[in-house]
Enzyme design. Structure first.
Site, mmCIF file in Angstrom:
data_model
loop_
_atom_site.group_PDB
_atom_site.id
_atom_site.type_symbol
_atom_site.label_atom_id
_atom_site.label_comp_id
_atom_site.label_asym_id
_atom_site.label_seq_id
_atom_site.Cartn_x
_atom_site.Cartn_y
_atom_site.Cartn_z
ATOM 1 N N MET A 54 18.134 47.994 7.213
ATOM 2 C CA MET A 54 18.908 46.788 6.911
ATOM 3 C C MET A 54 18.712 46.408 5.438
ATOM 4 O O MET A 54 18.947 45.267 5.048
ATOM 5 C CB MET A 54 18.471 45.639 7.823
ATOM 6 C CG MET A 54 18.702 45.975 9.303
ATOM 7 S SD MET A 54 18.960 44.538 10.352
ATOM 8 C CE MET A 54 17.431 43.686 10.132
ATOM 9 N N GLY A 55 18.285 47.375 4.615
ATOM 10 C CA GLY A 55 18.157 47.130 3.182
ATOM 11 C C GLY A 55 16.892 46.359 2.833
ATOM 12 O O GLY A 55 15.978 46.217 3.630
ATOM 13 N N LEU A 83 14.623 47.327 0.686
ATOM 14 C CA LEU A 83 13.724 48.431 1.022
ATOM 15 C C LEU A 83 12.317 48.241 0.446
ATOM 16 O O LEU A 83 12.138 47.672 -0.624
ATOM 17 C CB LEU A 83 14.315 49.734 0.492
ATOM 18 C CG LEU A 83 15.750 50.021 0.980
ATOM 19 C CD1 LEU A 83 16.284 51.301 0.347
ATOM 20 C CD2 LEU A 83 15.814 50.118 2.497
ATOM 21 N N SER A 133 10.395 43.760 5.247
ATOM 22 C CA SER A 133 11.287 43.029 4.335
ATOM 23 C C SER A 133 11.047 41.532 4.456
ATOM 24 O O SER A 133 11.206 40.777 3.505
ATOM 25 C CB SER A 133 12.746 43.339 4.662
ATOM 26 O OG SER A 133 12.953 44.730 4.657
ATOM 27 N N GLN A 147 11.053 48.756 19.502
ATOM 28 C CA GLN A 147 12.341 49.321 19.077
ATOM 29 C C GLN A 147 12.287 50.846 19.105
ATOM 30 O O GLN A 147 13.214 51.507 19.584
ATOM 31 C CB GLN A 147 12.665 48.816 17.665
ATOM 32 C CG GLN A 147 13.757 49.594 16.946
ATOM 33 C CD GLN A 147 14.119 49.007 15.598
ATOM 34 O OE1 GLN A 147 14.665 47.924 15.529
ATOM 35 N NE2 GLN A 147 13.825 49.698 14.515
ATOM 36 N N MET A 165 3.925 46.478 5.963
ATOM 37 C CA MET A 165 5.066 46.197 5.086
ATOM 38 C C MET A 165 6.287 45.824 5.919
ATOM 39 O O MET A 165 6.551 46.416 6.960
ATOM 40 C CB MET A 165 5.364 47.398 4.217
ATOM 41 C CG MET A 165 4.305 47.590 3.178
ATOM 42 S SD MET A 165 4.921 48.547 1.793
ATOM 43 C CE MET A 165 3.402 48.717 0.885
ATOM 44 N N HIS A 218 10.151 51.970 4.277
ATOM 45 C CA HIS A 218 11.449 52.664 4.346
ATOM 46 C C HIS A 218 11.406 53.950 3.507
ATOM 47 O O HIS A 218 11.911 54.988 3.917
ATOM 48 C CB HIS A 218 12.574 51.796 3.754
ATOM 49 C CG HIS A 218 12.817 50.509 4.471
ATOM 50 N ND1 HIS A 218 12.531 49.284 3.908
ATOM 51 C CD2 HIS A 218 13.340 50.247 5.686
ATOM 52 C CE1 HIS A 218 12.873 48.322 4.750
ATOM 53 N NE2 HIS A 218 13.358 48.869 5.847
HETATM 54 O O1 PAF Z 1 14.574 48.490 12.057
HETATM 55 C C1 PAF Z 1 15.602 48.073 11.493
HETATM 56 O O2 PAF Z 1 15.664 47.871 10.271
HETATM 57 C C2 PAF Z 1 16.832 47.792 12.328
HETATM 58 O O3 PAF Z 1 16.496 47.257 13.574
HETATM 59 C C3 PAF Z 1 17.748 49.028 12.487
HETATM 60 C C4 PAF Z 1 17.058 50.142 13.266
HETATM 61 C C5 PAF Z 1 18.169 49.535 11.127
HETATM 62 C C6 PAF Z 1 19.015 48.641 13.268
HETATM 63 O O4 PAF Z 1 19.747 47.652 12.604
#
Ligand code: PAF
Length: 308
Positions: A30-31, A33, A186, A153, A184, A37
């Site tokens: 979701m940016g 970063l 965001s 997730q 870490m 990431h």
């Molecule tokens: O983990 C994340 O940043 C988000 O949940 C994902 C997997 C990009 C889905 O929007």
């Protein structure tokens, strides 16, 4: 580094990569970063012929009272970081191209998604699984990379890929931490200096539970109780949402940690910022465990289409 916004452009780029004999890695984000990431991007770049990073602040995984509009965004900085990390393509779709008016088809999980974070974030995992399924369908990657920090997730995505027959290998990569142990995220950008100092309580609590476990306590009830007491005694403004110990592979409840592995998961708030973290529980004489190893051992990753 190419920035593509349209599904057709992505599909063409992937088609061309495949014609050139390249495998395709996808890093969904979701940016905003950070090093976590970037570790996924490096892993993809070293294992796949091309690396596609998606940046999409997915509205359907935010609740009505959550931070969608305030979620940190900085595309220029993200692109700079990605160019230096080995990404080839950034997929930056517009909201309308992901969710048309009246969008009504969802990926719903009915078991694991209800516990832990799902207790307070009711439609969160429905949003996550739906967008990840869409990204898998659009990009059709050989390998997709996710971080272990979002443990629930990660398990849900591995299960979705298996149960809905996505032909993608899911790689779960280790948590990257700040020097003081804070995982870490965001969302750490929301913390003011005193909140940032206090945020270390989440990882400290996990380490405390780990030490108690290593020194012989194996009752889940006892460990979660003393962990919660430690959290309350050592924080001033932080609020605990949950501290739970689960089977690391299935996220099912455990009474005693006798069969390895287990995972201790924590979530809470500092001010308005919600933070999560987790730690695998293992004794020092146990082989090093990662979520990824376990998935491989139990054949849970989907490897059908993986050539890389
Ligand atoms: O983990 C994340 O940043 C988000 O949940 C994902 C997997 C990009 C889905 O929007």
């Amino acid at each position: 580094l190419q920035v593509l916004k349209e599904k057709e452009e992505i599909r063409n780029a992937v088609k061309n990569a495949r014609l050139a004999g390249k495998t395709v890695g996808l890093v969904p984000t979701m940016g905003y970063l950070h090093e976590g990431h970037l570790s996924l991007v490096r892993k993809s770049a070293s294992g796949c012929g091309i690396t596609i990073v998606s940046i999409f602040v997915n509205p359907t995984q935010f609740g009505p009272m959550e931070d969608l509009s305030k979620y940190p965004r900085d595309l220029t900085r993200d692109l700079e970081l990605l160019a230096n990390t080995g990404a080839d393509i950034v997929y930056f779709p517009k909201k309308d191209s992901m969710y048309r008016d009246g969008f009504s088809t969802w990926v719903n999980e009915n078991d694991i998604s209800k516990g832990l974070c799902g207790k307070t974030r009711r439609h969160h995992f429905r949003g996550v699984l739906t967008i990840v399924a869409k990204l898998f369908n659009i990009v059709q990657p050989d390998v997709a990379y996710f971080g272990q920090k979002d443990y629930q997730q990660a398990i849900l995505i591995v299960n979705m890929a298996e149960e809905l027959d996505f032909s993608v290998k899911i790689e779960i990569c280790p948590i990257i931490r700040e020097q003081d142990g804070l995982a870490m995220s965001s969302r750490n950008a929301y913390l003011n200096p005193s909140e940032r100092k206090e945020a270390v309580i989440f990882n400290r609590t996990l380490r405390f539970v780990e030490n108690e476990f290593i020194s012989g306590k194996d009752s889940v009830e006892d460990l979660t109780m003393i962990g919660s007491v430690y959290f309350h005694d050592n924080s001033s403004t932080a609020k605990l949402e949950y501290l739970e110990i689960k089977d690391a592979e299935t996220l099912e409840n455990l009474k005693v940690i006798d069969e390895y592995p287990a995972v201790v998961l924590i979530a809470g708030k500092i001010g308005k910022t919600r933070l999560i973290d987790n730690l695998i529980l293992k004794k020092s004489d146990q082989p090093v465990f990662t979520l990824m190893d376990e998935m491989e051992q139990t054949g849970k990753t989907v490897t059908d289409n993986f050539q890389g």
